[in-house]
Design an enzyme around this catalytic site. Structure first.
Site, short mmCIF file in Angstrom:
data_model
loop_
_atom_site.label_atom_id
_atom_site.label_comp_id
_atom_site.label_asym_id
_atom_site.label_seq_id
_atom_site.Cartn_x
_atom_site.Cartn_y
_atom_site.Cartn_z
N CYS A 1 -3.26 -1.36 -9.41
CA CYS A 1 -3.50 -0.04 -8.83
C CYS A 1 -4.55 0.71 -9.64
O CYS A 1 -4.40 0.89 -10.85
CB CYS A 1 -2.22 0.77 -8.76
SG CYS A 1 -2.45 2.42 -8.04
N GLN B 1 7.72 -4.38 -5.45
CA GLN B 1 6.72 -4.22 -6.50
C GLN B 1 7.12 -3.09 -7.44
O GLN B 1 7.48 -2.00 -6.99
CB GLN B 1 5.35 -3.91 -5.91
CG GLN B 1 4.24 -3.88 -6.96
CD GLN B 1 2.88 -3.61 -6.37
OE1 GLN B 1 2.53 -2.45 -6.13
NE2 GLN B 1 2.09 -4.65 -6.16
N ASP C 1 -11.04 -7.02 1.05
CA ASP C 1 -12.01 -7.05 2.15
C ASP C 1 -11.76 -8.16 3.16
O ASP C 1 -12.68 -8.61 3.85
CB ASP C 1 -13.44 -7.16 1.64
CG ASP C 1 -13.90 -5.93 0.87
OD1 ASP C 1 -13.18 -4.91 0.91
OD2 ASP C 1 -14.96 -5.99 0.23
N ARG D 1 -6.16 -2.87 3.85
CA ARG D 1 -6.59 -1.76 4.71
C ARG D 1 -6.89 -2.19 6.14
O ARG D 1 -6.73 -1.40 7.08
CB ARG D 1 -7.81 -1.08 4.09
CG ARG D 1 -7.49 -0.30 2.80
CD ARG D 1 -8.76 0.12 2.09
NE ARG D 1 -9.48 -1.03 1.53
CZ ARG D 1 -10.72 -0.98 1.07
NH1 ARG D 1 -11.40 0.16 1.13
NH2 ARG D 1 -11.29 -2.05 0.56
N MET E 1 0.86 -1.18 0.00
CA MET E 1 0.00 0.00 0.00
C MET E 1 0.89 1.23 0.00
O MET E 1 1.74 1.41 0.90
CB MET E 1 -0.93 0.02 1.22
CG MET E 1 -1.96 -1.10 1.23
SD MET E 1 -2.95 -1.13 2.76
CE MET E 1 -1.78 -1.94 3.88
N ALA E 2 0.71 2.09 -1.01
CA ALA E 2 1.54 3.29 -1.13
C ALA E 2 1.37 4.17 0.09
O ALA E 2 0.26 4.44 0.54
CB ALA E 2 1.15 4.06 -2.39
#
Length: 331
Positions: A100, A70, A205, A228, A17-18
């Protein structure tokens, strides 16, 4: 679960995750049970390799192998060159980003925009795999189910990837046009798993031990990747692993353990970024850790005005001094 010659300790991974999965956070997640971590997305444009941001993303000091990097881009030759460059900087696995959904990435025909050009996908995969093979470095692919609901092509891309030598495939159960809205679907992931023989990692999710168990069973995937849900909750990996192994929930961390976790993370974060950047980039992590606490908005507002790393850390330690450290943290 294997990627090339690497045997991973468990099938619970942290998603790249950036702005989140920098080296300090990857190290923390691995210490708390993540079996594998991939770096933030690194540009394939060599003109950016000397930038401060890229230099940090290329810093893998003290990171547990296998170091996975990545890369993103749309030019096959540039992607191959970027792969070899990152291998020289310590990468043991190269991951290609074709998932992305950000506009600034898709607008340059990179990320999930490539899902509309299967010929270009083939060129990139072939070029990167051929560049990495002499170094005995496996190449993986992270992608989505398609550009939109009317053009899901994940099965074709998965078969293409396997044919071209990709070692493992991570599939997010959304299209590019879904961004992160709605709910991820797992039917396509199951179909992909049934269509290829290389390892498949399910993403999207996965936010609880129960969800991880369901997704693994429903899709037949070899591993799950948590994104997340790990923000401010890096112990989710050990929670999922415990649930899969024992069929019961692991006790939540106490406030004392949360304090120690945050202090260790922030000290590593400050050392990595330095004073000026460190105090600012730490704010989001602090917010994720503590946003569910009573009066968090007021307290975090004060934290976000602090401009000194030492003062920021001391404010957090003082906050914990007011807590019952033996109580479980339910954030």
């Amino acid at each position: 679960m294997r990627i090339g010659s690497w045997t991973l300790p468990n099938p619970i991974f942290i998603a790249p995750m950036a702005g989140v999965t920098d080296r300090p956070y990857r190290r923390l997640c691995k210490a708390l049970g993540a079996g594998y971590a991939v770096s933030e997305m690194a540009a394939s444009n060599k003109r950016l390799w000397d930038s401060v941001k890229t230099a940090r993303r290329l810093n893998h000091d003290g990171e547990i192998d296998p170091v996975a990097v990545q890369i993103a881009g749309s030019d096959p030759d540039m992607m191959a060159e970027a792969a070899v460059f990152n291998i020289s900087k310590g990468a043991r696995i190269i991951d290609i980003n074709m998932g992305c959904p950000a506009k600034k990435v898709c607008n340059v025909a990179s990320g999930s925009a490539l899902l509309r050009d299967e010929n270009r996908i083939a060129q990139i995969l072939d070029s990167v795999v051929k560049a990495c093979t002499p170094h005995q470095v496996p190449v993986t692919l992270k992608t989505r189910t398609g550009w939109d609901a009317q053009s899901r092509n994940a099965v074709r891309i998965a078969r293409l990837a396997e044919d071209l030598g990709i070692a493992a495939l991570t599939l997010h159960g959304r299209t590019r046009c879904d961004f992160y809205q709605g709910q991820a679907e797992y039917d396509t992931i199951r179909e992909v798993k049934n269509s290829i023989s290389i390892p498949v990692i399910a993403n999207g999710d996965i936010d609880s031990p129960e969800k991880a168990k369901f997704v693994l069973k429903y899709t037949g995937a070899d591993a799950v990747m948590v994104g997340r849900a790990a923000q401010g909750r890096p112990w989710i990996f050990r929670e999922i692993l415990h649930y899969l192994e024992h069929g019961e929930h692991r006790a939540a961390p106490s406030f004392a353990e949360l304090r120690d976790c945050m202090i260790e993370h922030l000290e590593d974060h400050y050392a990595f970024y330095g004073q000026h950047t460190g105090v600012r980039t730490a704010r989001k992590h602090i917010g994720w850790y503590l946003s569910g606490m009573p009066e968090a908005e007021h307290w975090l507002g004060r934290i976000n005005r602090i401009e000194c790393c030492t003062e920021q850390l001391q404010a957090i330690i003082h906050w914990f001094d007011e807590c019952d450290l033996d109580q479980p943290y339910q954030g």
